[in-house]
Write an enzyme that holds these catalytic residues in place. Structure first.
Site, PDB file in Angstrom:
ATOM      1  CG  HIS A  11      -0.294  -0.057   2.659  1.00  0.00           C
ATOM      2  ND1 HIS A  11       0.017   1.205   3.031  1.00  0.00           N
ATOM      3  CD2 HIS A  11       0.043  -1.052   3.343  1.00  0.00           C
ATOM      4  CE1 HIS A  11       0.324   1.039   4.434  1.00  0.00           C
ATOM      5  NE2 HIS A  11       0.591  -0.265   4.573  1.00  0.00           N
TER       6      HIS A  11
HETATM    7  N1  UDP Z   1      -3.416  -6.342   9.060  1.00  0.00           N
HETATM    8  C1  UDP Z   1      -4.567  -6.819   9.198  1.00  0.00           C
HETATM    9  N2  UDP Z   1      -5.166  -7.153   7.938  1.00  0.00           N
HETATM   10  C2  UDP Z   1      -4.958  -7.145   6.547  1.00  0.00           C
HETATM   11  C3  UDP Z   1      -3.760  -6.565   6.471  1.00  0.00           C
HETATM   12  C4  UDP Z   1      -2.706  -6.021   7.759  1.00  0.00           C
HETATM   13  O1  UDP Z   1      -5.239  -7.182  10.199  1.00  0.00           O
HETATM   14  O2  UDP Z   1      -5.531  -7.556   5.925  1.00  0.00           O
HETATM   15  C5  UDP Z   1      -2.400  -5.926  10.238  1.00  0.00           C
HETATM   16  C6  UDP Z   1      -1.324  -6.422  10.358  1.00  0.00           C
HETATM   17  O3  UDP Z   1      -1.533  -7.825  10.862  1.00  0.00           O
HETATM   18  C7  UDP Z   1      -0.479  -5.357  11.120  1.00  0.00           C
HETATM   19  C8  UDP Z   1      -1.245  -4.195  10.703  1.00  0.00           C
HETATM   20  O4  UDP Z   1      -2.594  -4.611   9.985  1.00  0.00           O
HETATM   21  O5  UDP Z   1      -0.769  -5.587  12.406  1.00  0.00           O
HETATM   22  C9  UDP Z   1      -0.378  -3.555   9.735  1.00  0.00           C
HETATM   23  O6  UDP Z   1      -0.921  -2.387   9.206  1.00  0.00           O
HETATM   24  P1  UDP Z   1      -0.403  -1.516   7.830  1.00  0.00           P
HETATM   25  O7  UDP Z   1       0.301  -2.498   6.875  1.00  0.00           O
HETATM   26  O8  UDP Z   1      -1.794  -0.883   7.315  1.00  0.00           O
HETATM   27  O9  UDP Z   1       0.499  -0.416   8.374  1.00  0.00           O
HETATM   28  P2  UDP Z   1       1.894  -0.218   8.456  1.00  0.00           P
HETATM   29  O10 UDP Z   1       2.469  -1.234   9.474  1.00  0.00           O
HETATM   30  O11 UDP Z   1       2.641  -0.514   7.047  1.00  0.00           O
HETATM   31  O12 UDP Z   1       2.148   1.039   9.004  1.00  0.00           O
END
Ligand code: UDP
Length: 364
Positions: free
Chosen positions: A210
């Site tokens: 994303h």
């Molecule tokens: N996650 C979730 N469902 C999904 C994809 C990710 O629950 O379909 C969770 C994942 O386990 C983690 C978090 O979302 O705990 C990560 O979020 P994201 O990738 O949006 O944010 P980033 O960590 O990149 O800031």
């Protein structure tokens, strides 16, 4: 009695605040005189990116919802600041707790500090050095006005020391995201649907993407997906699609029988799939922490990371955003030759209790 306002806005915040709230509730049950307000900024507001997490992670309904979703970075930041300032004037706390690196983290820390309210930043001090990512700007600005830094790694501590932050403001406590992972592990569940029933453990991949650098240009998104399809040699790939990726994917018309795109999954379902996967391909930061602790091979489609410990001690490798670099990494996973999780200091499931005890001690 001290009042703490806890801020959450977007998906990766919810798993970070859940254990902090539970730790406050535990101290309240034990009779400690402490109270908290939970404020949802509304940055992510739909069920799949927000509501489901409240349910699954037993987060109580927010005391206030600021409705600050949508718009450009600046529109969102402004809307959240205006609404949060009002919230703070009506319910003035001793301290505002922000987590992670999203727009809400930045907006709420600025609004609080300008009202002379202390700020605690959970996951303070981490740096990618990449100012093309909004998250890095959010981290730097938030840390420039933070009073209590709760850090996940010695690398974060050193970043803060280098920036001249006095030692007494740095609290090396570990990772609240891992508190949630450890607490929820026994509750992971297979998602419903035929495709998930047919998956064989350790014989499929999970991917998430994303970041603007990967998903905003249709042609580079297509080139990366083609490289993933080639390198995973026909194994099923589960791809829960983030809302910001969905639009561009539709235009690409990708049609590969083993690539299964679906809506964002609940936390328990997503991590069930991750835990049992052969490997994970991602540009998320949080996912690299979870794959490390679950000892699942992970390749990150970014040129840098703010979580270097996931590479040195965890199961993460930085591949970059050039699709031609991916093949050898995926071949290594296919051969089962990946490095093992070494353990990361203080990622032990008890971080939120440390944070809450430090705060109660500081404000009582
Ligand atoms: N996650 C979730 N469902 C999904 C994809 C990710 O629950 O379909 C969770 C994942 O386990 C983690 C978090 O979302 O705990 C990560 O979020 P994201 O990738 O949006 O944010 P980033 O960590 O990149 O800031």
């Amino acid at each position: 009695m001290p009042l703490f306002t806890i801020v959450a806005g977007a998906r990766p915040n919810f798993m970070k605040i859940a254990p902090i709230i539970h730790a406050f509730q535990k101290r309240q049950k034990e009779g400690l005189d402490v109270s908290f307000r939970l404020v949802h900024t509304g940055q992510h507001y739909d069920k799949k990116m927000s509501g489901d997490f409240f349910e699954q992670l037993s987060i109580p309904d927010p005391d206030a919802n600021l409705g600050g979703g949508g718009g450009t970075q600046a529109e969102q930041t402004g809307a959240i600041m205006v609404a949060f300032e009002k919230e703070l004037m009506e319910n003035r706390p001793n301290l505002v707790i922000v987590v992670g690196d999203v727009t809400s983290t930045l907006a709420c820390s600025i609004a609080a500090k300008k009202l002379q309210i202390d700020v605690a930043h959970v996951e303070g001090g981490i740096r990618s050095g990449d100012l093309s990512m909004p998250e890095e700007i959010n981290r730097m600005v938030t840390d420039s006005i933070t009073d209590h830094f709760f850090t996940t790694s010695e690398i974060a501590n050193n970043n803060l020391r280098k920036a001249g932050i006095p030692e007494e403001k740095i609290h090396f406590v570990g990772n609240t995201m891992i508190d949630t992972l450890m607490a929820q592990l026994p509750h992971f569940k297979k998602p419903e649907g035929d495709i998930f029933q047919k998956l064989e453990p350790k014989n499929y991949f999970v991917m998430t993407m994303h970041r603007p650098a990967n998903v905003d240009q249709e042609q580079s998104l297509k080139a990366m997906i083609d490289a993933i399809l080639e390198g995973t040699e026909g194994l099923p790939i589960i791809f829960p699609v983030h809302p910001r990726t969905a639009k561009n994917l539709q235009n690409l018309g990708i049609d590969a029988p083993n690539l299964h795109m679906c809506e964002p999954l609940g936390y328990l379902e997503f991590n069930y799939l991750v835990k049992n996967a052969k490997g994970v391909i991602t540009d998320s930061g949080g996912v690299t922490e979870e794959t490390s602790v679950m000892n699942v091979p992970c390749v990150t489609l970014r040129n840098n990371t703010e979580r270097a410990e996931t590479i040195h001690l965890g199961t993460n490798e930085l591949v970059g955003t050039d699709p031609s670099k991916l093949r050898p990494y995926l071949q290594k996973i296919m051969r089962g030759e990946w490095k093992q999780y070494q353990g990361i200091p203080l990622w032990d499931g008890k971080t939120a209790e440390r944070i809450v005890d430090i705060l109660i001690h500081s404000y009582s």
